[in-house]
Design a protein around this motif. Structure first.
Motif, short mmCIF file in Angstrom:
data_model
loop_
_atom_site.label_atom_id
_atom_site.label_comp_id
_atom_site.label_asym_id
_atom_site.label_seq_id
_atom_site.Cartn_x
_atom_site.Cartn_y
_atom_site.Cartn_z
N GLU A 1 2.30 0.78 -7.58
CA GLU A 1 2.25 -0.69 -7.79
C GLU A 1 3.11 -1.46 -6.81
O GLU A 1 2.77 -2.67 -6.31
CB GLU A 1 2.74 -1.10 -9.00
CG GLU A 1 1.92 -0.61 -10.35
CD GLU A 1 2.44 -0.72 -11.77
OE1 GLU A 1 1.86 -0.98 -12.48
OE2 GLU A 1 3.64 -0.45 -11.76
N GLN A 2 4.24 -0.74 -6.24
CA GLN A 2 4.95 -1.19 -5.14
C GLN A 2 4.06 -1.46 -3.63
O GLN A 2 4.12 -2.62 -3.34
CB GLN A 2 6.35 -0.28 -4.92
CG GLN A 2 7.31 -0.67 -6.00
CD GLN A 2 8.43 0.55 -5.65
OE1 GLN A 2 8.35 1.47 -6.31
NE2 GLN A 2 9.26 -0.04 -4.94
N VAL A 3 3.28 -0.40 -3.54
CA VAL A 3 2.50 -0.52 -2.25
C VAL A 3 1.42 -1.29 -2.41
O VAL A 3 1.13 -2.27 -1.49
CB VAL A 3 1.83 1.11 -1.91
CG1 VAL A 3 0.99 1.00 -0.85
CG2 VAL A 3 2.88 2.08 -1.76
N ARG A 4 1.07 -1.68 -3.59
CA ARG A 4 -0.28 -2.68 -3.78
C ARG A 4 0.38 -3.72 -3.73
O ARG A 4 -0.41 -4.86 -3.36
CB ARG A 4 -0.76 -2.48 -5.25
CG ARG A 4 -1.78 -3.44 -5.77
CD ARG A 4 -2.89 -3.46 -4.79
NE ARG A 4 -3.93 -4.31 -4.89
CZ ARG A 4 -3.96 -5.28 -4.47
NH1 ARG A 4 -3.38 -5.71 -3.59
NH2 ARG A 4 -5.11 -6.16 -5.05
N GLU A 5 1.77 -4.36 -3.82
CA GLU A 5 2.13 -5.68 -3.54
C GLU A 5 2.33 -5.93 -1.88
O GLU A 5 2.15 -6.90 -1.76
CB GLU A 5 3.58 -5.56 -4.05
CG GLU A 5 3.84 -5.59 -5.57
CD GLU A 5 5.20 -5.48 -5.87
OE1 GLU A 5 6.13 -5.46 -5.10
OE2 GLU A 5 5.39 -5.46 -7.25
N ARG A 6 2.11 -4.93 -1.12
CA ARG A 6 1.99 -5.17 0.28
C ARG A 6 0.58 -5.07 0.85
O ARG A 6 0.30 -5.72 1.70
CB ARG A 6 3.05 -4.13 0.99
CG ARG A 6 4.64 -4.19 0.59
CD ARG A 6 5.13 -3.22 1.42
NE ARG A 6 6.54 -3.00 1.05
CZ ARG A 6 7.49 -2.32 1.69
NH1 ARG A 6 6.88 -1.57 2.80
NH2 ARG A 6 8.56 -2.18 1.26
N LEU A 7 0.01 -3.89 0.14
CA LEU A 7 -1.42 -3.73 0.87
C LEU A 7 -2.39 -3.74 -0.23
O LEU A 7 -2.34 -3.15 -1.39
CB LEU A 7 -1.33 -2.33 1.64
CG LEU A 7 -0.45 -2.23 2.85
CD1 LEU A 7 -0.12 -0.73 3.29
CD2 LEU A 7 -1.23 -3.05 3.98
N PRO A 8 -3.79 -3.94 0.37
CA PRO A 8 -4.88 -3.77 -0.65
C PRO A 8 -4.92 -2.03 -0.68
O PRO A 8 -4.63 -1.31 0.12
CB PRO A 8 -6.10 -4.09 0.28
CG PRO A 8 -5.42 -5.19 1.21
CD PRO A 8 -4.35 -4.66 1.41
N VAL A 9 -5.48 -1.79 -2.04
CA VAL A 9 -5.72 -0.28 -2.46
C VAL A 9 -7.07 -0.15 -2.64
O VAL A 9 -7.82 -0.98 -3.27
CB VAL A 9 -4.97 -0.18 -3.84
CG1 VAL A 9 -5.14 1.33 -4.12
CG2 VAL A 9 -3.20 -0.07 -3.12
N ILE A 10 -7.87 0.95 -2.30
CA ILE A 10 -8.90 1.70 -2.62
C ILE A 10 -8.60 2.68 -3.56
O ILE A 10 -8.09 3.52 -3.07
CB ILE A 10 -9.59 1.87 -1.39
CG1 ILE A 10 -10.01 0.68 -0.52
CG2 ILE A 10 -10.90 2.97 -2.00
CD1 ILE A 10 -10.69 1.20 0.86
#
Length: 285
Positions: A55-64
């Protein structure tokens, strides 16, 4: 018959698989990627550190979200509990898209935890399409499916893999995740032309490309094995360039490494090469 879903628009970027080895890199610095891809099953959980990090990474980058055990080729249909957990993750993360593999992984009593090959028959195609329709209707969105690497064929086969994939997209409205290394591996193992494979696909349905390494043939073993545990070889880079040359658009491109994972700088160097090849192909187009 599949329901109508919103079109998955092309996303032209370069990314990496998010693996535990590199969690701190993504949390503590701005890793120069346009997206990350995660293995769905690792995050189909109620909570915990791993999900918080995603969820923290998703705040910065799109996720597949990329699955390995939907078992889209299962003759018994899809597991409803699996789909419910995948739907929960999809709603939580709001990914660019959700993908899985053209394969089967389980029976009613056993999960092989391996991507097992499909017979390329009309009967199998209809079962796959029924399952794709079911999965897409549960998720409420179109999905991507990846071409597998394979080490055997079935005497019952009625069509080529590219013909199977083409008809699958036509009947269900799904899209394709093109694994270039898998095409190379299978072409060497079965003696078909990788270029013919590419020419036979509906390349306008490709939204993502995977690039990976493999275990080469040896004097004791005359097949190539898809391992994702080493650097990409020159013939795969060349096939990637050829694929891009044939594409009507630049899809999302990522480096896939699942074992013997090196420092992130090594993967970023490979990703930069993928960028450079794409840039050259776009200039020539």
């Amino acid at each position: 018959m599949s329901s109508h879903f919103e079109t998955i628009e092309p996303f032209s970027g370069f990314g990496l698989g998010l693996r535990r080895t590199h969690y701190e890199d993504f949390l503590e610095s701005d890793v120069p990627v346009d997206f990350v891809e995660v293995i769905s099953e690792n995050y189909m959980i109620e909570g915990g550190r791993q999900l918080r990090i995603l969820e923290q990474v998703r705040e910065r980058l799109p996720v597949i979200i990329h699955g390995v055990s939907m078992s889209i080729g299962s003759a018994r249909g899809l597991d409803s509990d699996y789909l419910a957990k995948l739907k929960q993750l999809e709603q939580r993360i709001d990914p660019l898209w959700v993908s899985d593999h053209l394969c089967w992984t389980r029976t009613s009593a056993h999960n092989s935890h391996d991507l097992l090959p499909m017979p390329l028959t009309e009967e199998a195609l209809q079962a796959v399409c029924n399952n794709i329709d079911h999965a897409q209707n549960v998720l409420g969105r179109a999905m991507l499916f990846e071409n597998p690497s394979s080490y055997l064929t079935f005497p019952e086969d009625e069509m080529s893999e590219w013909e199977f994939l083409t008809e699958m997209t036509r009947r269900t409205g799904c899209y394709l995740l093109l694994d270039v290394n898998n095409i190379y591996v299978s072409s060497k193992n079965h003696g078909f032309s990788a270029t013919e494979y590419l020419k036979g696909l509906p390349l306008d349905r490709v939204r993502q490309i995977h690039l990976a390494g493999h275990d080469p043939a040896t004097p004791e073993r005359d097949i190539i094995i898809d391992t994702h545990d080493r650097a990409i070889v020159e013939p795969v880079w060349n096939l990637y360039a050829k694929a891009l040359e044939m594409m009507p658009h630049l899809p999302a491109v990522m480096i896939e490494r699942d074992d013997h994972i090196p420092p992130i700088g090594e993967l970023l160097a490979e990703l930069n090469r993928a960028r450079a090849i794409a840039s050259d192909e776009m200039e020539l187009a």
